[in-house]
Design a protein around this motif. Structure first.
Motif, PDB file in Angstrom:
ATOM      1  N   LEU A 382      -1.153  25.503  53.979  1.00 10.34           N
ATOM      2  CA  LEU A 382      -0.938  25.970  55.352  1.00 10.34           C
ATOM      3  C   LEU A 382       0.520  25.848  55.768  1.00 10.34           C
ATOM      4  CD1 LEU A 382      -3.990  24.477  57.304  1.00 10.34           C
ATOM      5  CD2 LEU A 382      -3.584  26.867  56.734  1.00 10.34           C
ATOM      6  N   CYS A 383       1.252  24.930  55.139  1.00  9.12           N
ATOM      7  CA  CYS A 383       2.637  24.671  55.564  1.00  9.12           C
ATOM      8  C   CYS A 383       3.474  25.944  55.567  1.00  9.12           C
ATOM      9  CB  CYS A 383       3.280  23.616  54.670  1.00  9.12           C
ATOM     10  SG  CYS A 383       2.519  21.986  54.763  1.00  9.12           S
ATOM     11  N   GLU A 384       3.397  26.712  54.465  1.00 10.39           N
ATOM     12  CA  GLU A 384       4.225  27.921  54.350  1.00 10.39           C
ATOM     13  C   GLU A 384       3.792  28.986  55.355  1.00 10.39           C
ATOM     14  OE1 GLU A 384       5.648  31.289  51.085  1.00 10.39           O
ATOM     15  OE2 GLU A 384       4.384  29.608  50.448  1.00 10.39           O
ATOM     16  N   LEU A 385       2.483  29.198  55.489  1.00 10.16           N
ATOM     17  CA  LEU A 385       1.995  30.195  56.451  1.00 10.16           C
ATOM     18  C   LEU A 385       2.438  29.849  57.866  1.00 10.16           C
ATOM     19  CD1 LEU A 385      -1.676  30.890  55.273  1.00 10.16           C
ATOM     20  CD2 LEU A 385       0.248  32.497  55.217  1.00 10.16           C
ATOM     21  N   ALA A 386       2.326  28.576  58.209  1.00  5.63           N
ATOM     22  CA  ALA A 386       2.691  28.143  59.553  1.00  5.63           C
ATOM     23  C   ALA A 386       4.178  28.335  59.809  1.00  5.63           C
ATOM     24  CB  ALA A 386       2.304  26.671  59.749  1.00  5.63           C
ATOM     25  N   LEU A 387       5.020  28.001  58.835  1.00  5.72           N
ATOM     26  CA  LEU A 387       6.462  28.137  59.004  1.00  5.72           C
ATOM     27  C   LEU A 387       6.847  29.606  59.173  1.00  5.72           C
ATOM     28  CD1 LEU A 387       8.953  26.274  59.049  1.00  5.72           C
ATOM     29  CD2 LEU A 387       9.314  26.861  56.656  1.00  5.72           C
ATOM     30  N   ARG A 388       6.262  30.458  58.349  1.00  8.10           N
ATOM     31  CA  ARG A 388       6.561  31.890  58.464  1.00  8.10           C
ATOM     32  C   ARG A 388       6.123  32.441  59.815  1.00  8.10           C
ATOM     33  NH1 ARG A 388       3.803  33.965  53.044  1.00  8.10           N
ATOM     34  NH2 ARG A 388       3.816  35.933  54.219  1.00  8.10           N
ATOM     35  N   ARG A 389       4.947  32.013  60.274  1.00  7.60           N
ATOM     36  CA  ARG A 389       4.440  32.487  61.562  1.00  7.60           C
ATOM     37  C   ARG A 389       5.313  31.989  62.714  1.00  7.60           C
ATOM     38  NH1 ARG A 389       2.561  36.110  64.943  1.00  7.60           N
ATOM     39  NH2 ARG A 389       0.785  35.450  66.231  1.00  7.60           N
ATOM     40  N   ALA A 390       5.777  30.744  62.633  1.00  4.88           N
ATOM     41  CA  ALA A 390       6.618  30.188  63.702  1.00  4.88           C
ATOM     42  C   ALA A 390       7.939  30.947  63.804  1.00  4.88           C
ATOM     43  CB  ALA A 390       6.864  28.707  63.453  1.00  4.88           C
ATOM     44  N   VAL A 391       8.557  31.232  62.656  1.00  2.00           N
ATOM     45  CA  VAL A 391       9.816  31.980  62.667  1.00  2.00           C
ATOM     46  C   VAL A 391       9.586  33.380  63.223  1.00  2.00           C
ATOM     47  CG1 VAL A 391      11.615  32.987  61.208  1.00  2.00           C
ATOM     48  CG2 VAL A 391      10.829  30.634  60.799  1.00  2.00           C
ATOM     49  N   GLU A 392       8.522  34.029  62.802  1.00  2.00           N
ATOM     50  CA  GLU A 392       8.187  35.375  63.276  1.00  2.00           C
ATOM     51  C   GLU A 392       8.023  35.388  64.795  1.00  2.00           C
ATOM     52  OE1 GLU A 392       5.199  38.371  61.263  1.00  2.00           O
ATOM     53  OE2 GLU A 392       4.073  37.017  62.590  1.00  2.00           O
ATOM     54  N   LEU A 393       7.297  34.410  65.332  1.00  2.00           N
ATOM     55  CA  LEU A 393       7.077  34.334  66.775  1.00  2.00           C
ATOM     56  C   LEU A 393       8.373  34.043  67.526  1.00  2.00           C
ATOM     57  CD1 LEU A 393       3.705  32.381  67.038  1.00  2.00           C
ATOM     58  CD2 LEU A 393       4.179  34.610  68.056  1.00  2.00           C
ATOM     59  N   MET A 394       9.169  33.118  66.963  1.00  2.00           N
ATOM     60  CA  MET A 394      10.418  32.744  67.643  1.00  2.00           C
ATOM     61  C   MET A 394      11.351  33.929  67.752  1.00  2.00           C
ATOM     62  SD  MET A 394      11.396  29.866  69.018  1.00  2.00           S
ATOM     63  CE  MET A 394      12.052  30.742  70.444  1.00  2.00           C
ATOM     64  N   GLN A 395      11.417  34.729  66.709  1.00  3.19           N
ATOM     65  CA  GLN A 395      12.290  35.909  66.740  1.00  3.19           C
ATOM     66  C   GLN A 395      11.727  36.993  67.656  1.00  3.19           C
ATOM     67  OE1 GLN A 395      12.588  36.637  62.469  1.00  3.19           O
ATOM     68  NE2 GLN A 395      14.616  35.671  62.403  1.00  3.19           N
ATOM     69  N   GLU A 396      10.397  37.004  67.816  1.00  2.00           N
ATOM     70  CA  GLU A 396       9.788  37.952  68.751  1.00  2.00           C
ATOM     71  C   GLU A 396      10.091  37.557  70.196  1.00  2.00           C
ATOM     72  OE1 GLU A 396       5.273  38.944  70.268  1.00  2.00           O
ATOM     73  OE2 GLU A 396       5.574  38.500  68.140  1.00  2.00           O
ATOM     74  N   LEU A 397      10.024  36.257  70.495  1.00  2.00           N
ATOM     75  CA  LEU A 397      10.246  35.777  71.863  1.00  2.00           C
ATOM     76  C   LEU A 397      11.728  35.715  72.204  1.00  2.00           C
ATOM     77  CD1 LEU A 397       7.695  32.810  72.056  1.00  2.00           C
ATOM     78  CD2 LEU A 397       7.380  35.164  72.812  1.00  2.00           C
ATOM     79  N   CYS A 398      12.554  35.460  71.189  1.00  4.27           N
ATOM     80  CA  CYS A 398      14.002  35.308  71.412  1.00  4.27           C
ATOM     81  C   CYS A 398      14.731  36.194  70.400  1.00  4.27           C
ATOM     82  CB  CYS A 398      14.377  33.832  71.240  1.00  4.27           C
ATOM     83  SG  CYS A 398      16.095  33.448  71.585  1.00  4.27           S
ATOM     84  N   PRO A 399      14.988  37.460  70.747  1.00  4.73           N
ATOM     85  CA  PRO A 399      15.569  38.415  69.782  1.00  4.73           C
ATOM     86  C   PRO A 399      16.891  37.973  69.167  1.00  4.73           C
ATOM     87  CG  PRO A 399      14.737  39.544  71.730  1.00  4.73           C
ATOM     88  CD  PRO A 399      14.679  38.085  72.038  1.00  4.73           C
ATOM     89  N   SER A 400      17.620  37.076  69.855  1.00  2.00           N
ATOM     90  CA  SER A 400      18.905  36.631  69.305  1.00  2.00           C
ATOM     91  C   SER A 400      18.744  35.567  68.227  1.00  2.00           C
ATOM     92  CB  SER A 400      19.787  36.062  70.427  1.00  2.00           C
ATOM     93  OG  SER A 400      19.155  34.945  71.040  1.00  2.00           O
ATOM     94  N   ALA A 401      17.530  35.046  68.059  1.00  4.36           N
ATOM     95  CA  ALA A 401      17.291  33.985  67.070  1.00  4.36           C
ATOM     96  C   ALA A 401      17.358  34.544  65.660  1.00  4.36           C
ATOM     97  CB  ALA A 401      15.925  33.343  67.320  1.00  4.36           C
ATOM     98  N   LYS A 402      18.008  33.784  64.776  1.00  5.94           N
ATOM     99  CA  LYS A 402      18.059  34.195  63.370  1.00  5.94           C
ATOM    100  C   LYS A 402      18.099  32.949  62.479  1.00  5.94           C
ATOM    101  CE  LYS A 402      23.097  34.733  63.040  1.00  5.94           C
ATOM    102  NZ  LYS A 402      24.185  35.647  62.646  1.00  5.94           N
ATOM    103  N   VAL A 403      17.598  33.124  61.272  1.00  5.04           N
ATOM    104  CA  VAL A 403      17.554  32.024  60.313  1.00  5.04           C
ATOM    105  C   VAL A 403      18.975  31.711  59.854  1.00  5.04           C
ATOM    106  CG1 VAL A 403      16.702  31.268  58.057  1.00  5.04           C
ATOM    107  CG2 VAL A 403      15.241  32.651  59.562  1.00  5.04           C
TER     108      VAL A 403
END
Length: 811
Positions: A382-403
């Protein structure tokens, strides 16, 4: 645990026509218990969005306003007293027929078209509290301002606010062995299997490597932390979450904090994988080094709940340099979390030992949504799925966010999923069913198992989310088939077995007999209390604390000792009840803990447990009764008779420190001491707060059970009448009645029974003495006794009492 139906439907479309009640029943009968479900829109039924077109003063009321409100297709006049009304404002309108609470109080009432101070009012413009919404931001006379809500007048308010969901309340304890169901996707997977529906694949976007932050992690003990993943993001703006995200969290009982924290909580509720977000600049800025280690001796951390915790060496923590960031799997630290100034974050997605998290949570008395999930043994995948989902959501909510870093992934060796092999006949043999091989394979496939059938043998590979101490043996797979197939579909048959009476637990038998005798026969009330006692109560009774076992981690800090007797807590109960009831008569049957006696053997080289015998105790107190001992003694005699024992009362050789020096006796069966009956020393009782005299009894049921069942002896009723006499005499206070009764019985062969019915001290009786009165019955087996014979026997008894006890006759 709360589950949102709208959220579930993003992953699985349940069959049309399947009602919420039917879905609830299906889940309960096959998987976990659904305690209840709630339709959010039900409380907002008929309440709609309205738009205020014009406002005019009420001609006959200074604080009321005539509002012309667009309610969708028509305009209604509504009289309103809201202080924040303005033209163009979107409001919540309750038309006639809707139900509201006046000023947020009392029971709901149905609105009707009416006149207010002579003006027609077609409904009500509502404040939040009047329709069950949060009114914390509203003034006393404010009405709900819907702001720039994107909804036309006449739209259902529930739909406009996103409160048109159905929330299922899942009984949390039934999820203990199913950590895969601690998130919406896991529950959706289960619903898909139960309803033969298609499950949407959970596939968040992969994370592209970024630059700017050097992120690394070191795990010192991979048994305590099998996997740790992390990634850094920059360009973060910490701000309130959008309304859809707030609604989603609120529906599941989670408070919205800010967009970053809300993302971690949403992922946890969606996947069941707890996450945490650190402020990257607090952790080191461009170079972040994270260490997963056990706590150092005396180490402390202040957590997000603003409490400071002293850690023990076996507790796992997340650290960076010398700074402790979080208690692993339990709660984050106060100083490393996200704040309003945060612009760079590090997302943590890890897997921790369930045993470690459970022990830490228990010792610190710190429970969290995170610990509740980790302690059930989560799937490390679950760790990898959760991390990918969190990054995806963060970039959706905050378009300026980047890895701005690489994705770190430190983990123990990957363990391949276990395969189980068995014949399909095993399933039907275990269940007594006739399920076809094809149906078995279909059920397991729907549940996510990889199933192959070769030469009439199933080879079943357990999916990772079910291999976490849940499914591990063939019988577990049989159970999976049974619950999805439906227990109601398995024919019920009576088992064939010899009807042999089971071995009886003698202690349990005696406890049941005693409870019935005391409750129904003696009119006593049974109490149930914890096995913990306070040091203040023990010291007030003169008990030594050294004789009691002290708990290292007590549930209540004021009661750290285990009881070695039920009496102290019963006396506390007397204190609580004496002001309410004139007579207090109670009993309790429970184990006690004897520190000085050895109990069960824990194995070679280990200490034995302390003995934990079953005790039965009772207490009696009544306002104005100065001799409660006799009532307590009568309870014991009635109790022993019900249990089939012939008991004898003897003076105690070593009374308890709180017992009255004279008014006490041992309960003896077959020359074996099984308990005692005694009055509590008045000074000790007063120190506890007992207002009047109180008597108690306690017996060891384990010792009593060893005496075996005593045979009941029946004898015919005599055809000759008994001659009865009463005898009153004065003896010294220290003269024990048990000894006097034994002497009386030995003196006369014609004595059939003797019973003490009165003890008196006071006027007319010399100080240091007491007057006792007994009722005696004389009978001969072969004739009716003459008065002279009875008088002669009575004379012998008087003589013996005068000689042996210095008695003075009063009658």
């Amino acid at each position: 645990m709360l589950i949102s139906k709208k959220w579930l439907r993003e992953f699985v479309q349940t069959p049309k026509g399947l009602s919420d009640q039917e879905l609830s029943n299906t889940i309960t009968l096959s998987t976990v218990e659904v305690e209840s479900f709630k339709d959010q829109a039900a409380e907002l039924d008929k309440i709609i969005v309205g738009e205020v077109k014009t406002l005019a003063k009420h001609p006959d009321a200074d604080r009321l306003t005539l509002c012309q409100v667009d309610v969708g297709g028509s305009t209604s006049q509504i009289v309103c007293g809201g202080s924040n009304l303005r033209e163009g404002m979107k409001v919540a309108v309750a038309p006639p027929g809707a139900w509201v609470r006046w000023h947020g109080e009392g029971e709901p009432v149905e609105l009707k078209k009416t006149k207010i101070r002579g003006e027609v009012s077609e409904g009500m413009i509502c404040a939040s509290s009047e329709i069950g919404l949060d009114a914390s931001d509203e003034g006393e006379r404010d009405i709900l301002d819907l702001g720039d809500i994107d909804a036309k007048p006449g739209t259902s308010l529930a739909e406009a606010l996103g409160l048109d969901d159905v929330i299922f309340d899942i009984e949390h304890k039934s999820l203990t062995n199913r950590p895969d169901l601690m998130g919406h996707y896991g529950m959706a997977r289960e619903v898909a299997a139960l309803t033969r529906s298609e499950l949407k694949e959970y596939k968040p976007a992969a994370i592209s490597k970024g630059k700017g932050v050097s992120l690394s992690v070191k795990i010192e003990d991979q048994e305590l932390c099998p996997r740790y993943m992390g990634v850094a993001l920059e360009g973060i703006t910490v701000e309130p979450s959008p309304q859809w995200l707030k609604n989603r969290l609120t529906a599941c009982g989670v408070r919205s904090i800010n967009n970053v924290v809300d993302v971690t909580n949403l992922v946890m509720l969606e996947l069941g994988q707890p996450m945490h977000a650190f402020d990257a600049d607090v952790l080191g800025g461009d170079e972040v080094k994270i260490t997963v280690r056990t706590a150092k001796k005396g180490e402390e951390i202040t957590c997000l709940d603003e409490e400071t915790y002293k850690l023990e060496k076996e507790m796992l923590v997340i650290a960076s340099g010398t700074k402790t960031l979080a208690i692993a799997g339990v709660m984050g630290g106060e100083g490393s979390g996200v704040s309003g100034e945060t612009t760079r974050i590090v997302f943590e997605s890890a897997n921790f030992s369930p045993v470690s998290v459970r022990k830490t949570s228990q010792k610190l008395a710190l429970r969290s949504e995170s610990s509740a999930r980790f302690e059930k043994s989560l799937d490390a995948n679950l760790c990898e799925l959760a991390l990918r989902r969190a990054v995806e959501l963060m970039q959706e909510l905050c378009p300026s966010a980047k890895v701005c870093s690489s994705v770190i992934d430190e983990r123990a060796k990957v363990v391949e999923s276990e395969a189980l092999s068995f014949a399909p006949s095993l399933v039907n043999d275990r269940l007594g069913s006739s399920i076809s091989t094809d149906e078995m394979q279909d059920i397991l496939t729907r549940l996510g198992f990889d199933v192959k059938l070769k030469k009439d043998v199933f080879t079943v590979v357990i999916p990772s989310w079910r291999a976490t101490k849940d499914v591990s043996i063939k019988e577990d797979v049989v159970e999976e088939i049974a619950r999805i197939y439906g227990y109601d579909n398995i024919p019920s048959t009576l088992p064939i077995f010899p009807i042999t009476p089971p071995v009886q637990d003698r202690v349990r038998q005696l406890s049941r007999i005693a409870r019935r005798a005391l409750a129904y026969g003696a009119g006593a009330s049974e109490v149930f209390q914890y096995a913990f006692v306070s040091p203040e109560t023990l010291e007030a009774l003169g008990e030594s604390l050294d004789d009691h076992l002290k708990l290292a981690n007590p549930l209540a800090s004021d009661r750290p000792y285990l009881v070695r007797s039920l009496i102290p807590n019963l006396l506390e109960t007397v204190v609580h009840n004496q002001r309410t009831f004139e007579t207090v008569k109670m009993f309790q049957s429970e184990r006690v803990f004897r520190k000085d006696e050895e109990g069960a053997d824990m194995g070679e080289g280990k200490k034995k447990l302390p003995r934990q015998p079953h005790a039965l105790a009772g207490v009696y107190a009544k306002k104005g009764d100065v001799d409660p001992f006799w009532e307590s003694k009568a309870m014991v005699e009635q109790l022993m008779g019900a249990m089939g024992f012939a008991a004898e009362l003897r003076p105690s050789e070593a009374p308890e420190p709180w017992q009255h020096p004279v008014r006490q006796a041992q309960i003896v069966v077959n020359d074996q001491v099984v308990g005692y009956v005694a009055e509590v020393d008045p000074e000790k009782a007063s120190a506890l707060g007992v207002d009047h005299r109180v008597a108690v009894f306690e017996m060891n049921l384990d010792v009593l059970a060893q005496q075996g069942e005593q045979a009941v002896v029946y004898k015919p009723v005599s055809v000759h009448p008994a001659a009865e006499r009463d005898l009153a005499f004065v003896v010294a206070d220290q003269a024990a009645y048990a000894v006097i009764e034994t002497t009386i019985r030995k003196t006369s062969n014609l004595l059939d029974s003797v019973e003490l019915f009165d003890v008196y001290r006071g006027k007319g009786v010399e100080e240091g003495h007491k007057s006792m009165a007994v009722h005696m019955s004389f009978r001969a087996a072969d004739r009716t006794l003459e008065s002279s014979e009875v008088d002669a026997e009575l004379g012998k008894i008087r003589g013996v009492l005068e000689k042996d006890f210095g008695a003075t006759m009063r009658s």
